[in-house]
Structures are given as C-alpha cells and as structure tokens.
Design a protein around this motif. Structure first.
Motif, short mmCIF file in Angstrom:
data_model
loop_
_atom_site.label_atom_id
_atom_site.label_comp_id
_atom_site.label_asym_id
_atom_site.label_seq_id
_atom_site.Cartn_x
_atom_site.Cartn_y
_atom_site.Cartn_z
N MET A 185 1.81 2.81 6.33
CA MET A 185 0.59 2.39 6.24
C MET A 185 0.95 3.13 4.52
O MET A 185 0.29 2.27 4.03
CB MET A 185 -0.08 3.69 6.75
CG MET A 185 -0.77 3.77 8.32
SD MET A 185 -0.95 1.60 8.58
CE MET A 185 -2.99 2.01 8.08
N LYS A 186 1.71 4.49 4.07
CA LYS A 186 1.89 4.63 2.77
C LYS A 186 2.27 3.31 2.15
O LYS A 186 1.71 3.43 1.21
CB LYS A 186 2.34 5.97 3.23
CG LYS A 186 1.65 6.94 3.80
CD LYS A 186 2.60 8.07 3.22
CE LYS A 186 1.41 10.07 4.30
NZ LYS A 186 2.82 11.03 4.15
N ARG A 187 3.28 2.94 2.39
CA ARG A 187 3.61 1.48 1.91
C ARG A 187 2.56 0.87 1.80
O ARG A 187 2.34 0.22 0.33
CB ARG A 187 5.03 1.28 2.52
CG ARG A 187 6.08 2.20 2.49
CD ARG A 187 7.34 1.19 3.37
NE ARG A 187 8.71 2.05 3.27
CZ ARG A 187 9.75 2.12 3.83
NH1 ARG A 187 10.13 1.03 4.43
NH2 ARG A 187 10.85 3.29 3.95
N ASN A 188 1.75 0.35 2.28
CA ASN A 188 1.56 -0.83 2.23
C ASN A 188 -0.04 -0.43 1.42
O ASN A 188 -0.52 -1.47 0.19
CB ASN A 188 0.66 -1.01 3.59
CG ASN A 188 1.32 -1.92 4.76
OD1 ASN A 188 2.59 -2.68 4.18
ND2 ASN A 188 1.11 -1.56 5.66
N LYS A 213 0.68 1.58 -1.25
CA LYS A 213 1.16 1.67 -2.48
C LYS A 213 0.91 0.62 -3.45
O LYS A 213 0.83 -0.19 -4.68
CB LYS A 213 2.85 2.87 -2.83
CG LYS A 213 2.75 3.81 -2.27
CD LYS A 213 3.74 4.69 -2.21
CE LYS A 213 4.04 6.03 -2.19
NZ LYS A 213 5.33 6.37 -1.97
N ASN A 214 1.78 -0.34 -1.84
CA ASN A 214 1.93 -1.69 -2.58
C ASN A 214 0.33 -2.44 -2.92
O ASN A 214 0.61 -3.18 -4.14
CB ASN A 214 2.72 -2.61 -1.03
CG ASN A 214 3.94 -2.11 -1.12
OD1 ASN A 214 4.29 -2.06 -1.63
ND2 ASN A 214 4.83 -2.25 0.16
N SER A 215 -0.88 -2.65 -2.44
CA SER A 215 -2.34 -2.59 -2.41
C SER A 215 -2.33 -2.15 -3.90
O SER A 215 -2.62 -2.86 -5.28
CB SER A 215 -2.92 -2.26 -1.42
OG SER A 215 -3.22 -0.87 -1.35
N ILE A 216 -1.85 -0.59 -4.38
CA ILE A 216 -2.35 -0.60 -5.76
C ILE A 216 -1.47 -1.14 -7.01
O ILE A 216 -2.29 -1.36 -7.90
CB ILE A 216 -1.82 0.83 -5.04
CG1 ILE A 216 -2.82 2.20 -4.98
CG2 ILE A 216 -1.72 2.06 -6.99
CD1 ILE A 216 -2.59 3.18 -4.24
N ARG A 217 -0.95 -1.25 -6.57
CA ARG A 217 0.59 -2.23 -7.93
C ARG A 217 -0.46 -3.13 -8.17
O ARG A 217 -0.36 -3.43 -8.93
CB ARG A 217 1.44 -1.29 -7.45
CG ARG A 217 2.80 -0.60 -6.68
CD ARG A 217 3.78 -1.26 -6.41
NE ARG A 217 4.35 0.10 -6.88
CZ ARG A 217 6.02 0.98 -6.11
NH1 ARG A 217 6.88 -0.85 -5.53
NH2 ARG A 217 6.64 1.84 -6.25
N LYS A 218 -0.04 -4.13 -6.76
CA LYS A 218 -0.98 -5.05 -6.90
C LYS A 218 -2.25 -5.09 -7.80
O LYS A 218 -2.81 -6.55 -9.01
CB LYS A 218 -1.57 -5.97 -5.61
CG LYS A 218 0.11 -6.18 -5.13
CD LYS A 218 -0.56 -6.86 -3.61
CE LYS A 218 0.57 -7.66 -2.43
NZ LYS A 218 0.76 -7.99 -1.58
N GLU A 219 -2.90 -4.00 -7.28
CA GLU A 219 -4.43 -4.20 -8.54
C GLU A 219 -3.98 -3.64 -10.50
O GLU A 219 -4.28 -4.59 -10.78
CB GLU A 219 -4.65 -2.87 -7.75
CG GLU A 219 -5.83 -3.88 -6.17
CD GLU A 219 -6.40 -1.88 -5.58
OE1 GLU A 219 -6.27 -0.84 -6.32
OE2 GLU A 219 -7.44 -2.37 -4.59
N ARG A 220 -3.14 -2.76 -10.15
CA ARG A 220 -2.93 -1.83 -10.92
C ARG A 220 -2.63 -3.92 -12.41
O ARG A 220 -2.84 -4.27 -13.56
CB ARG A 220 -1.75 -1.33 -11.29
CG ARG A 220 -2.56 -0.38 -11.27
CD ARG A 220 -1.10 1.22 -10.85
NE ARG A 220 -1.08 1.93 -10.74
CZ ARG A 220 -1.09 3.22 -10.39
NH1 ARG A 220 0.38 3.30 -10.73
NH2 ARG A 220 -1.73 4.70 -10.16
N ILE A 221 -1.32 -4.79 -11.81
CA ILE A 221 -0.72 -5.67 -12.04
C ILE A 221 -1.85 -6.78 -12.72
O ILE A 221 -1.85 -7.26 -13.36
CB ILE A 221 0.28 -6.80 -11.14
CG1 ILE A 221 1.76 -5.60 -11.33
CG2 ILE A 221 0.99 -7.92 -11.90
CD1 ILE A 221 2.52 -5.48 -10.37
#
Length: 310
Positions: free
Chosen positions: A1-4, A6-14
C-alpha cells in the motif's frame, strides 16, 4: 500500500513538473511570437532613419522647396556614397514622399488659395480696387468741395441774416395806474386781496393772507388780458394749477391762475381784452370755493391791490 502511494505521489509530481514546463515553454514562445509580430508591424516601410537624414544637408529643405523625383534619386546616390545601404536610401525617399504628400494634404484642406504679397488677388481699398485718385482728381475734388462749402456758408449766412431780420423786435411796454385795468372775467370777487389782514379760506379751513384777487367764474369761461403785455411765463403749480404771467411794462406783471385752455404762447404779445385762456376746474385748494380765476398783480416784484385799478 505504501509503495502504491509513493508511486502515485511521484507520478503526480512528474505530471506537475511537466505541466509547469509546458506552460512556461508556451508562454515563452508566445512572447517571442508577439515581439516578432510587433517588430514586423512597425516595419511597414514608413520608418525614417533620422541618422541618415541628419547627415544630408539637402533633406532639411524637402518640405519648403518641394523637391522633385530627381532630387530623391540624388539623395539616394549621396547616401550610398556615404556608405549607407540601399534600404536606408529607399526609406529616405519614402520619408520625402510622405512629407510631400502631407504638404499636399495641408494645401488641399485650405478653403482658399494662398496669396503672396503683391499678388493681384490681394485687394487694398484705395489702391487695388481702382478707387485711387490721381493728384489732379484730388485737386478737382478739393476745389469742388471748397465751392460747395462756400455756397453752403453763404446760404447759412443768408439764413442767419433773414432770421435776424425776421426776429421779433421787442416792444417797449409802458403801464401806468392812471390807465387802469380791464377785468379779466365778469364774475364777482370771491376772495379779496388782503396783505394787511388774513382772509378765511373755506377749503383749507384757515385764515391767511391773500396776495391776489380771486374771482368767481364758471368753468370754461373766457379770460381776457387786463392790459397790453407780453407773455413771459407759462407754468403750473399745485395751488393755482396752470398759470400765465404777462409783463405789462413799467415793472408791472399780472399772473392768471386756475386756467384751462391756454391760447397764448411764450414771448407773444397781447392787447387789452384779448382772450388768453379759459377757466379750469378748481384745484384741491379751492374745492369748496368752486371754480374761480386767480389774478395777482405785482410792481417790481411786490404785490399790489388790483381792485382799485379796474
């Protein structure tokens, strides 16, 4: 869940970074495009190179001398000889053409034709309208004017002479008590002359001195001159109304009051018995006494009793 997460946060930043970069790029390109468009819109073939114009002495006289097309070509050659580009020369020619066009527009806007000094279209009264007189003509007019003035002067002198000749010669009047007076009206004495004792005036309801003889007379009755005399005054006052004064001569004067239709004029002469006026309605000072004639006689300004002279 935490990885998901983090991935979503990274995608949003990008995505945010990419969007920001895209927006900045678009704004930059838009600014560059607008700047280039402004430059192109300003460069419409009417730009004047003032540096090139300052270097040429003949350009400053373009508007005043209205240079022809040949002067424009010589201007271009001079500019090329000084190391200027052909584009600058063309711009100078365009500037010259624009100035000439502006001058033409200004002349077209005028609602009249410009006139130079000395032009035949300029009219000066007395000089250009044909009304200027030669010296001979002025002398003739002066002579005619002098003759007319002389004639007018002679006519005036003649009129004055006639007036003097036709002037009324004053009669030398003389009156004496022995000659006596004619009664001015046929009525009875209403209020007698009295300067040594007071007399009662009914309208005023008071006793006072009476410097005249007041005759009872009907309104409209004729008033006769008491002796030969000259009319020296015609006047009106509140107490005796309209009045006439006759100069009888020898210092005597007779004043008639309460008059209606006056039939004599100032400085006219009357004979004894001539009608001088009519009796008027009484003034407010004699409303109770009724219509009457006021008759006053003076000798050298002092009142005299006329009753003894009738």
């Amino acid at each position: 869940m935490k990885r998901n997460r983090k991935n979503s946060i990274r995608k949003e930043r990008i995505i945010m970074i990419a969007s920001s970069a895209f927006v900045l790029t678009a704004l930059t390109l838009t600014g560059i495009y607008m700047k280039e468009g402004n430059v192109e819109s300003k460069d419409d073939g009417y730009t004047i190179d003032f540096t090139a114009l300052d270097e040429q002495e003949n350009i400053t006289d373009i508007a005043q001398n209205n240079q022809s097309t040949e002067s424009g070509h010589s201007l271009q050659e001079n500019m090329e000889g000084n190391g200027q580009s052909a584009l600058a020369g063309e711009e100078g020619l365009d500037a010259q053409d624009n100035i000439l066009q502006d001058d033409q527009v200004l002349e077209d806007d005028l609602d009249y034709m410009p006139m130079e000094a000395g032009s035949s279209l300029v009219e000066i009264p007395g000089l250009t309208d044909g009304s200027a007189l030669t010296q001979n003509e002025e002398e003739l007019l002066a002579q005619e004017s002098g003759q007319e003035d002389g004639e007018t002067g002679s006519e005036t002198d003649s009129a004055q002479t006639d007036a003097k000749e036709s002037a009324v010669i004053l009669k030398e009047l003389s009156f004496s008590e022995s000659e006596g007076l004619i009664r001015p009206v046929s009525g009875q004495v209403l209020l007698p002359y009295s300067m040594d004792a007071s007399v009662y005036f009914a309208t005023l309801d008071q006793y006072k001195y009476n410097p005249a003889v007041i005759f009872s007379a009907e309104e409209g009755a004729s008033v006769a001159a008491c002796a030969e005399g000259r009319v020296v005054n015609i006047f009106e006052n509140e107490e005796i109304g309209h009045a006439v004064t006759l100069d009888l001569g020898s210092g005597y004067q007779a004043t008639y009051g309460q008059l209606g239709e006056i039939q004599v004029t100032l400085d006219s002469y009357v004979n004894a018995g001539d009608i001088i006026a009519t009796v008027a309605a009484p003034t407010k000072y004699f409303s109770v006494e009724g219509s009457n004639l006021y008759f006053e006689l003076t000798k050298d300004g002092a009142c005299v009793n006329p009753e003894s002279l009738f």
